[in-house]
Design an enzyme around this catalytic site. Structure first.
Site, mmCIF file in Angstrom:
data_model
loop_
_atom_site.group_PDB
_atom_site.id
_atom_site.type_symbol
_atom_site.label_atom_id
_atom_site.label_comp_id
_atom_site.label_asym_id
_atom_site.label_seq_id
_atom_site.Cartn_x
_atom_site.Cartn_y
_atom_site.Cartn_z
ATOM 1 N N TYR A 233 0.387 0.314 38.073
ATOM 2 C CA TYR A 233 -0.606 -0.743 37.806
ATOM 3 C C TYR A 233 -1.670 -0.226 36.842
ATOM 4 C CZ TYR A 233 -4.282 -4.235 38.662
ATOM 5 O OH TYR A 233 -5.252 -5.201 38.504
ATOM 6 N N SER B 257 -8.667 -3.994 34.186
ATOM 7 C CA SER B 257 -9.150 -3.695 35.537
ATOM 8 C C SER B 257 -10.035 -2.468 35.492
ATOM 9 C CB SER B 257 -7.969 -3.425 36.467
ATOM 10 O OG SER B 257 -8.448 -2.934 37.702
ATOM 11 N N GLY C 229 -1.824 -17.584 33.647
ATOM 12 C CA GLY C 229 -2.019 -17.380 35.090
ATOM 13 C C GLY C 229 -3.200 -18.161 35.639
ATOM 14 N N VAL D 57 5.137 -15.204 31.710
ATOM 15 C CA VAL D 57 4.728 -14.555 30.460
ATOM 16 C C VAL D 57 5.358 -13.164 30.261
ATOM 17 C CG1 VAL D 57 2.581 -15.823 30.026
ATOM 18 C CG2 VAL D 57 2.543 -13.806 31.525
ATOM 19 N N ASN E 104 -4.801 -13.448 31.242
ATOM 20 C CA ASN E 104 -5.258 -13.158 32.605
ATOM 21 C C ASN E 104 -4.106 -12.875 33.564
ATOM 22 O OD1 ASN E 104 -7.006 -13.655 35.203
ATOM 23 N ND2 ASN E 104 -5.355 -15.152 35.293
HETATM 24 P P1 NDP Z 1 -3.859 -13.693 41.717
HETATM 25 O O1 NDP Z 1 -2.695 -12.981 42.273
HETATM 26 O O2 NDP Z 1 -4.815 -14.378 42.623
HETATM 27 O O3 NDP Z 1 -3.363 -14.760 40.591
HETATM 28 C C1 NDP Z 1 -2.502 -14.323 39.584
HETATM 29 C C2 NDP Z 1 -2.215 -15.472 38.665
HETATM 30 O O4 NDP Z 1 -1.365 -14.992 37.602
HETATM 31 C C3 NDP Z 1 -1.464 -16.604 39.345
HETATM 32 O O5 NDP Z 1 -1.837 -17.815 38.746
HETATM 33 C C4 NDP Z 1 -0.012 -16.268 39.027
HETATM 34 O O6 NDP Z 1 0.855 -17.382 39.031
HETATM 35 C C5 NDP Z 1 -0.152 -15.749 37.608
HETATM 36 N N1 NDP Z 1 0.961 -14.898 37.200
HETATM 37 C C6 NDP Z 1 1.343 -13.715 37.736
HETATM 38 N N2 NDP Z 1 2.400 -13.229 37.082
HETATM 39 C C7 NDP Z 1 2.701 -14.133 36.121
HETATM 40 C C8 NDP Z 1 3.700 -14.221 35.121
HETATM 41 N N3 NDP Z 1 4.621 -13.260 34.991
HETATM 42 N N4 NDP Z 1 3.716 -15.297 34.314
HETATM 43 C C9 NDP Z 1 2.794 -16.289 34.441
HETATM 44 N N5 NDP Z 1 1.822 -16.256 35.364
HETATM 45 C C10 NDP Z 1 1.782 -15.203 36.197
HETATM 46 O O7 NDP Z 1 -4.620 -12.597 40.811
HETATM 47 P P2 NDP Z 1 -6.149 -12.465 40.410
HETATM 48 O O8 NDP Z 1 -6.709 -13.781 40.061
HETATM 49 O O9 NDP Z 1 -6.816 -11.628 41.421
HETATM 50 O O10 NDP Z 1 -5.992 -11.562 39.102
HETATM 51 C C11 NDP Z 1 -6.046 -12.099 37.792
HETATM 52 C C12 NDP Z 1 -6.084 -10.934 36.800
HETATM 53 O O11 NDP Z 1 -7.224 -10.110 37.082
HETATM 54 C C13 NDP Z 1 -4.872 -10.013 36.877
HETATM 55 O O12 NDP Z 1 -4.502 -9.592 35.580
HETATM 56 C C14 NDP Z 1 -5.378 -8.844 37.707
HETATM 57 O O13 NDP Z 1 -4.666 -7.653 37.444
HETATM 58 C C15 NDP Z 1 -6.815 -8.768 37.239
HETATM 59 N N6 NDP Z 1 -7.692 -8.089 38.188
HETATM 60 C C16 NDP Z 1 -7.911 -8.600 39.451
HETATM 61 C C17 NDP Z 1 -8.748 -7.944 40.320
HETATM 62 C C18 NDP Z 1 -9.046 -8.449 41.710
HETATM 63 O O14 NDP Z 1 -9.739 -7.722 42.444
HETATM 64 N N7 NDP Z 1 -8.620 -9.620 42.098
HETATM 65 C C19 NDP Z 1 -9.401 -6.682 39.939
HETATM 66 C C20 NDP Z 1 -9.119 -6.260 38.600
HETATM 67 C C21 NDP Z 1 -8.279 -6.944 37.768
HETATM 68 P P3 NDP Z 1 1.741 -17.727 40.344
HETATM 69 O O15 NDP Z 1 0.822 -18.455 41.279
HETATM 70 O O16 NDP Z 1 2.810 -18.586 39.798
HETATM 71 O O17 NDP Z 1 2.213 -16.425 40.892
#
Ligand code: NDP
Length: 248
Positions: free
Chosen positions: A158, A145, A18, A69, A95
């Site tokens: 979640y 998280s 991600g 993934v 991630n």
């Molecule tokens: P974003 O939504 O900004 O980005 C998510 C990323 O993950 C994107 O690159 C997306 O790709 C990719 N992704 C999602 N699903 C899949 C999949 N099935 N296969 C491959 N890639 C995937 O999220 P954040 O950066 O905010 O979050 C990143 C991580 O941090 C997550 O696990 C989230 O749960 C965790 N988190 C975030 C918080 C926050 O406040 N932001 C707080 C706590 C935890 P694409 O662009 O193709 O969709």
């Protein structure tokens, strides 16, 4: 021993899932700037992917792969790509994740499974398929998280998926520890990415006030903690949940 007190990640190999947006993008770029060779994946084509690809061309040590993934066959293909490009993995950052806000009364089994598949099953699949590539002494970092242990209304699916990562991390740190492989969970608080872009000004103020340092997190705040967990600076740290949330 003195050398171990430096970040010193140059020449290592990493998979970051991600990486096209948000936290994963910051982690990918932070590792690459430290001289790590990185493979990262994303789910769908977007302007974000093109923009990361442009940065990757300048850096020269980042490869982007389209792979969902949550799908076993795509994880197998992703790890095959890692084998071809990198030969081994010293760092794996799980991630990729998605959030969903649905009250229990409206929560369908399909949506429940979507969250579990995206946030938890994906991590199991990536680590299992990475096993033959993981170097002795590798670091595996699972992005959880802060809400996993605190709870979140309209987020049972979640938080269950993220809490599951803590158990998976604890078990795998014991199972892989004899090879010197460390497995940790990194639990962010509220970080300013697309995932939280729909906060109202009131919600924003509330969350800023909850944090001891009076602000929301930035993706680079998480990338900094990843550099620590990826490096030998954390060589005796395994099985922990590292909360990176500004002191909620
Ligand atoms: P974003 O939504 O900004 O980005 C998510 C990323 O993950 C994107 O690159 C997306 O790709 C990719 N992704 C999602 N699903 C899949 C999949 N099935 N296969 C491959 N890639 C995937 O999220 P954040 O950066 O905010 O979050 C990143 C991580 O941090 C997550 O696990 C989230 O749960 C965790 N988190 C975030 C918080 C926050 O406040 N932001 C707080 C706590 C935890 P694409 O662009 O193709 O969709």
């Amino acid at each position: 021993m003195e050398n171990a007190m430096q970040l010193d990640l140059k020449g290592r190999s990493a998979l970051v899932t991600g990486g096209s947006r948000g936290i994963g993008r910051a982690i990918t770029l932070a590792l690459a700037r430290q001289g790590v060779n990185v493979v990262t994946c994303y789910r769908r084509e977007s302007e974000a992917v093109e923009s990361l690809a442009r940065e990757a061309r300048v850096l020269g040590n980042v490869e982007l792969v389209q792979a969902d993934v949550s799908r076993e066959e795509e994880v197998v293909r992703l790890l095959e790509k890692c084998r071809e490009r990198l030969g081994r993995l010293d760092i794996v950052v799980n991630n990729a994740g998605a959030i969903s806000h649905v009250p229990l009364s409206d929560l369908t089994q399909t949506e429940w499974h979507r969250m579990l598949d995206t946030n938890l099953t994906s991590v199991f699949l990536v680590i299992r398929e990475a096993l033959p590539l993981l170097s002795d002494g590798a670091s595996v970092i699972n992005v959880g998280s802060s809400v996993a242990t605190r709870g979140m209304a309209a987020g049972a699916h979640y938080t269950a998926s993220k809490a599951g990562l803590i158990g998976l991390t604890r078990s795998l740190c014991k199972e892989l520890g004899p090879r010197g492989i460390r497995v940790n969970t990194l639990a962010p608080g509220i970080i300013e990415t697309d995932m939280v872009s729909r906060l109202t000004p009131e919600q924003r103020k509330k969350y800023e006030a909850m944090s001891a340092v009076g602000r929301l997190g930035q993706a680079d705040d998480i990338a900094g903690a990843v550099l620590y967990l990826a490096s030998d600076l954390s060589r005796f740290v395994s099985g922990v949940t590292l909360e990176v949330n500004g002191g909620i």
